[in-house]
Design a protein around this motif. Structure first.
Motif, PDB file in Angstrom:
ATOM      1  N   LEU A   1      12.447   5.960  -1.978  1.00 39.44           N
ATOM      2  CA  LEU A   1      13.669   6.947  -1.565  1.00 39.44           C
ATOM      3  C   LEU A   1      14.943   6.467  -2.146  1.00 39.44           C
ATOM      4  CD1 LEU A   1      12.461   7.618   2.155  1.00 39.44           C
ATOM      5  CD2 LEU A   1      12.783   9.553   0.364  1.00 39.44           C
ATOM      6  N   SER A   2      14.910   5.256  -2.068  1.00 44.50           N
ATOM      7  CA  SER A   2      16.259   4.599  -2.581  1.00 44.50           C
ATOM      8  C   SER A   2      16.607   4.824  -4.032  1.00 44.50           C
ATOM      9  CB  SER A   2      16.311   3.247  -2.359  1.00 44.50           C
ATOM     10  OG  SER A   2      17.285   2.425  -2.870  1.00 44.50           O
TER      11      SER A   2
ATOM     12  N   ILE B   1       0.784  -1.149   0.123  1.00 45.90           N
ATOM     13  CA  ILE B   1      -0.119   0.113   0.011  1.00 45.90           C
ATOM     14  C   ILE B   1       0.881   1.329  -0.053  1.00 45.90           C
ATOM     15  CG2 ILE B   1      -2.051  -1.110   0.978  1.00 45.90           C
ATOM     16  CD1 ILE B   1      -1.300   0.509   3.627  1.00 45.90           C
ATOM     17  N   GLU B   2       2.223   1.086   0.076  1.00 40.44           N
ATOM     18  CA  GLU B   2       3.114   2.236  -0.065  1.00 40.44           C
ATOM     19  C   GLU B   2       4.484   1.637  -0.444  1.00 40.44           C
ATOM     20  OE1 GLU B   2       5.908   2.979   2.310  1.00 40.44           O
ATOM     21  OE2 GLU B   2       5.371   1.104   3.241  1.00 40.44           O
ATOM     22  N   ALA B   3       5.329   2.696  -1.100  1.00 42.54           N
ATOM     23  CA  ALA B   3       6.618   1.982  -1.388  1.00 42.54           C
ATOM     24  C   ALA B   3       7.483   3.495  -1.103  1.00 42.54           C
ATOM     25  CB  ALA B   3       6.377   1.782  -2.823  1.00 42.54           C
ATOM     26  N   ASN B   4       7.519   3.652  -0.192  1.00 34.93           N
ATOM     27  CA  ASN B   4       8.295   5.101   0.181  1.00 34.93           C
ATOM     28  C   ASN B   4       9.743   4.630   0.449  1.00 34.93           C
ATOM     29  OD1 ASN B   4       6.491   7.311   0.726  1.00 34.93           O
ATOM     30  ND2 ASN B   4       5.578   5.855   1.952  1.00 34.93           N
ATOM     31  N   SER B   5      10.002   3.791   0.907  1.00 36.15           N
ATOM     32  CA  SER B   5      11.485   3.365   1.415  1.00 36.15           C
ATOM     33  C   SER B   5      12.092   2.849  -0.091  1.00 36.15           C
ATOM     34  CB  SER B   5      11.829   2.027   2.323  1.00 36.15           C
ATOM     35  OG  SER B   5      11.080   0.934   1.985  1.00 36.15           O
ATOM     36  N   GLN B   6      11.551   2.290  -0.859  1.00 37.25           N
ATOM     37  CA  GLN B   6      12.043   1.749  -2.018  1.00 37.25           C
ATOM     38  C   GLN B   6      12.246   2.935  -3.141  1.00 37.25           C
ATOM     39  OE1 GLN B   6       9.309   0.632  -0.577  1.00 37.25           O
ATOM     40  NE2 GLN B   6       8.986  -1.801  -1.019  1.00 37.25           N
TER      41      GLN B   6
ATOM     42  N   LYS C   1       4.701  12.005  -5.111  1.00 34.68           N
ATOM     43  CA  LYS C   1       4.944  12.415  -3.791  1.00 34.68           C
ATOM     44  C   LYS C   1       6.216  12.982  -3.616  1.00 34.68           C
ATOM     45  CE  LYS C   1       4.837   9.923  -0.051  1.00 34.68           C
ATOM     46  NZ  LYS C   1       4.367   8.761   0.691  1.00 34.68           N
ATOM     47  N   LEU C   2       7.148  11.954  -3.677  1.00 33.11           N
ATOM     48  CA  LEU C   2       8.439  12.065  -3.254  1.00 33.11           C
ATOM     49  C   LEU C   2       9.121  13.144  -4.282  1.00 33.11           C
ATOM     50  CD1 LEU C   2       9.349   8.597  -1.949  1.00 33.11           C
ATOM     51  CD2 LEU C   2       9.138  10.626  -0.580  1.00 33.11           C
TER      52      LEU C   2
ATOM     53  N   LYS D   1       2.118   6.821  -7.534  1.00 37.18           N
ATOM     54  CA  LYS D   1       1.850   7.795  -6.441  1.00 37.18           C
ATOM     55  C   LYS D   1       2.815   8.124  -5.610  1.00 37.18           C
ATOM     56  CE  LYS D   1      -2.132   6.070  -5.046  1.00 37.18           C
ATOM     57  NZ  LYS D   1      -3.642   5.883  -4.490  1.00 37.18           N
TER      58      LYS D   1
ATOM     59  N   VAL E   1       0.363   2.543  -6.779  1.00 37.13           N
ATOM     60  CA  VAL E   1       1.212   2.732  -5.381  1.00 37.13           C
ATOM     61  C   VAL E   1       2.779   3.425  -5.648  1.00 37.13           C
ATOM     62  CG1 VAL E   1       2.373   1.811  -3.485  1.00 37.13           C
ATOM     63  CG2 VAL E   1       0.101   1.028  -3.968  1.00 37.13           C
TER      64      VAL E   1
END
Lengths: 298, 391
Positions: B214-215, B207-212, B242-243, B238, B235
């Protein structure tokens, strides 16, 4: 690794963890009162998401009304299920009741597929603003912030309910000793019904939150399984444990993945790390972080 | 009176004989394993509908040289065990071929279909199913995942204006479907001058993939290959928006489709999709019949590929029937005899199978999201290199 990168990982972990916590609450409430692990918890979530879709998109009701109607739907659904399916099972072995919840999960999935099909559906209009906001210089989706806020409100309300309300105390008493509670005039049947209702409501709201982020289809039930480790980690019968278990799993997923990627160039840690930590913690505390330790004198 | 009764009895007997003969006309038995309600149901359902619709059209229009196709669909809900059990039943029923679906079940059954000599036309486009030495009875009707990835890389490199090497990262779920094209894709990326940065895993249910992401951002990747399905891709897109990522995304065939804009809410703009068919309503000869069959109701590209898959099998059944070889080996030989089979422009190219190469074609339609719609940007046709077979 920059401070902002670390902050981003922490914030992401916390917001996702808060959704895990809300859904874990559903497992905990039922277990706390009835000692039953509800394997249809993910399906409760899925049905909640679809019910909200029906009110919001198909019947064109405003969001606040759709959410209230979803809650009402969850109450009626839980009451019906409890009365027709689960109450006759009182007194039967726990494993039989668990099997019934597994059967229930299959029936609910089939009904949802029959009614809404398997296409991906989305809430239109969107429930929450799609723009990001900055927290300490870190961009965060507003939909995640709303999820965090709503999850925290749910956790606070139910913590207070169990601690201060008459019904909450009765539920705790029933969980502790059903016979003693009954002898004190508590209707165990009503308490069981109440626990299923609260669990369905909490999961239904969780379903609306997750459906808002990722669309709705019948595979939403998987989320119940994903959250189960968070429930176990916190302790199956602890509201505080459900909250912390969810937040810890969310944080662990993001931090372990980010740190392993930054320092070891390892990918795919996100899916594994929570389970590794879960095993380690359960080896030290077999009843989870805040679960009630059962002591038997022999 | 006696005479009249005799005539009536004769007519009745004749009618019984004629209709009996009609009823007993041998139908051609074909199996159909579909995922309508399982993990890949959102794309499995339109694909299966395309397969069934084409079959129905054939049956209504003379069948296979007068014979009807008997192809009941079984929803195995992406459960490999159910697929294997149903396969056994199909085998007992004496099917001459099977229309299949996912990677897990196709790969699990690959050795069995080979030894049972039952042609298996599926929607798992793993390159290693194209080598007849390893998977003699497997077929599919789109570019394999690796070839589609290579086509995407070629398109990006051809349009790269800067002097430095473009940097590419691979994002995929840690499942057979996700992993299948990575080795071949990375080798090709290096070969044509990409700097390969490494991998990120995003689960199909994320439901999110922020850490990936960010890398990916930290690595300043110019391009990112996404090998998931529509939900996880949305996901990723989006979170990338956002990042504030500058990275351009290009997706595998199941990674994005006409449903992506409503899931990604605008974050899909500019994302490329490696499609194996044309778009609904496009001006190609085969579209007229398809639109008639679907009553002008727009269908996703997966539907068109299912339709094409049954079109190809139908052609093989016709050839095998004419040769009096309506059985597994006969249908396989018929499929392997197809040379530049024209799908009316519905597939990315004409289809050719040989006894030593089951790659239908090496062509990929590169599409891009522009204002919420898929738009064909270019058709990339790669050479049929022997060293790419099965990789």
């Amino acid at each position: 690794m920059t401070t902002q990168y670390l902050l981003q990982l922490v914030i992401s972990g916390l917001v996702v963890g808060s959704i895990y916590a809300a859904v874990a609450l559903g497992f905990t409430i039922i277990y706390k009162a009835t000692r039953v692990v509800n394997f249809a918890q993910g399906e409760f979530l899925m049905v909640g998401a679809y019910a909200c879709y029906a009110f919001l998109v198909q019947m064109r009701v405003p969001f606040w009304a759709a959410l209230l109607m979803t809650i009402l739907f969850a109450v009626v659904m839980a009451m019906t299920l409890e009365r027709l399916v689960l109450r006759p099972m009182i007194g039967e072995p726990i494993i039989s009741i668990i099997m019934v919840t597994i059967g229930l999960s299959l029936v609910m999935r089939s009904i949802v597929t029959a009614v809404w099909g398997n296409d991906i559906l989305v809430y239109e209009p969107k429930l929450f603003p799609q723009e990001t906001v900055s927290i300490g210089g870190v961009p965060v989706s507003q939909e995640f912030i709303w999820c965090f806020v709503l999850s925290m409100v749910l956790l606070a309300v139910f913590s207070a309910f169990f601690k201060f309300s008459k019904a909450g105390v009765a539920m705790r008493a029933t969980a502790f000793n059903q016979q003693a509670a009954q002898s004190m005039g508590i209707s165990v049947k009503s308490i069981f019904a109440l626990s299923w209702i609260i669990s369905a409501v909490v999961s239904g709201i969780g379903g609306v939150l997750i459906g808002n982020i990722n669309g709705i289809n019948s595979s939403l039930y998987h989320f119940g399984l994903k959250v189960f480790p968070a429930t176990i980690l916190g302790g199956l019968d602890s509201i505080l444990g459900a909250a912390l278990g969810g937040l810890i799993i969310g944080l662990l997923e993001n931090l372990s993945d980010g740190l392993c990627k930054a320092y070891l160039d390892l990918s795919g840690v996100k899916e594994v790390a929570p389970y590794v930590i879960l095993v380690v913690i359960l080896m030290i505390k077999p009843y989870g972080l805040f679960g009630t330790k059962e002591i038997e004198r022999v | 009176m006696k005479q009249t009764m005799r005539v009536v009895a004769m007519v009745a007997a004749m009618a019984l004989f004629v209709t009996g003969a009609a009823f007993s006309a041998p139908a051609i038995k074909v199996g159909h394993l579909a995922d309508l309600t399982g993990a890949t149901g959102e794309v499995g359902k339109p694909y299966a509908q395309g397969v069934q619709d084409y079959k129905d059209w054939v049956n209504k229009n003379g069948g296979i040289n007068g014979k009807q196709i008997d192809m009941p669909m079984f929803d195995y809900a992406y459960d490999k065990n159910k697929a294997v059990n149903q396969y056994k039943k199909y085998k007992e029923d004496g099917v001459v071929a099977i229309q299949g679906w996912g990677s897990g079940d196709t790969e699990a059954l690959s050795a069995t279909t080979g030894s049972d000599k039952i042609p298996y036309v599926s929607a798992s486009y793993s390159a290693h199913l194209t080598d007849p030495k390893k998977a003699p009875y497997n077929f599919f009707c789109a570019a394999d995942y690796s070839s589609a990835l290579r086509a995407g890389l070629k398109y990006l490199k051809d349009n790269w204006k800067e002097k430095r090497a473009p940097k590419v990262v691979f994002i995929y779920p840690n499942v057979p479907y996700g992993i299948a094209p990575i080795k071949g894709g990375k080798e090709y990326a290096k070969e044509i001058g990409f700097e390969v940065l490494g991998d990120e895993n995003v689960d199909l249910k994320a439901i999110e993939a922020n850490s990936q992401l960010l890398s990916v951002k930290n690595k300043a990747a110019d391009f990112a290959w996404v090998g998931g399905t529509t939900n996880s891709t949305a996901v990723i897109l989006k979170d990338a928006k956002k990042l504030g990522l500058k990275t351009k995304f290009f997706c595998n065939i199941w990674g994005a489709d006409e449903s992506t804009p409503k899931l990604a809410g605008g974050a899909e703009e500019g994302t490329l999709v490696m499609a194996g068919s044309t778009l609904y309503g496009s001006k190609v000869p085969g579209m007229k019949q398809l639109m008639k069959i679907t009553n002008n109701k727009p269908q996703v590209t997966h539907y068109i590929r299912g339709y094409v898959s049954m079109m190809v099998l139908t052609e093989a059944l016709k050839i095998a029937d004419k040769k009096g070889q309506l059985n597994g080996p006969g249908v396989k030989a018929a499929l392997e005899s197809l040379k530049n089979f024209d799908t009316g422009g519905l597939a990315a190219n004409k289809i050719t199978f040989t006894a030593t190469d089951h790659r239908p074609f090496m062509t990929t339609n590169i599409m891009a999201f522009e204002k919420g719609k898929l738009v064909l940007k270019k058709t990339i046709d790669l050479p049929r290199k022997a060293e790419w077979l099965g990789l």
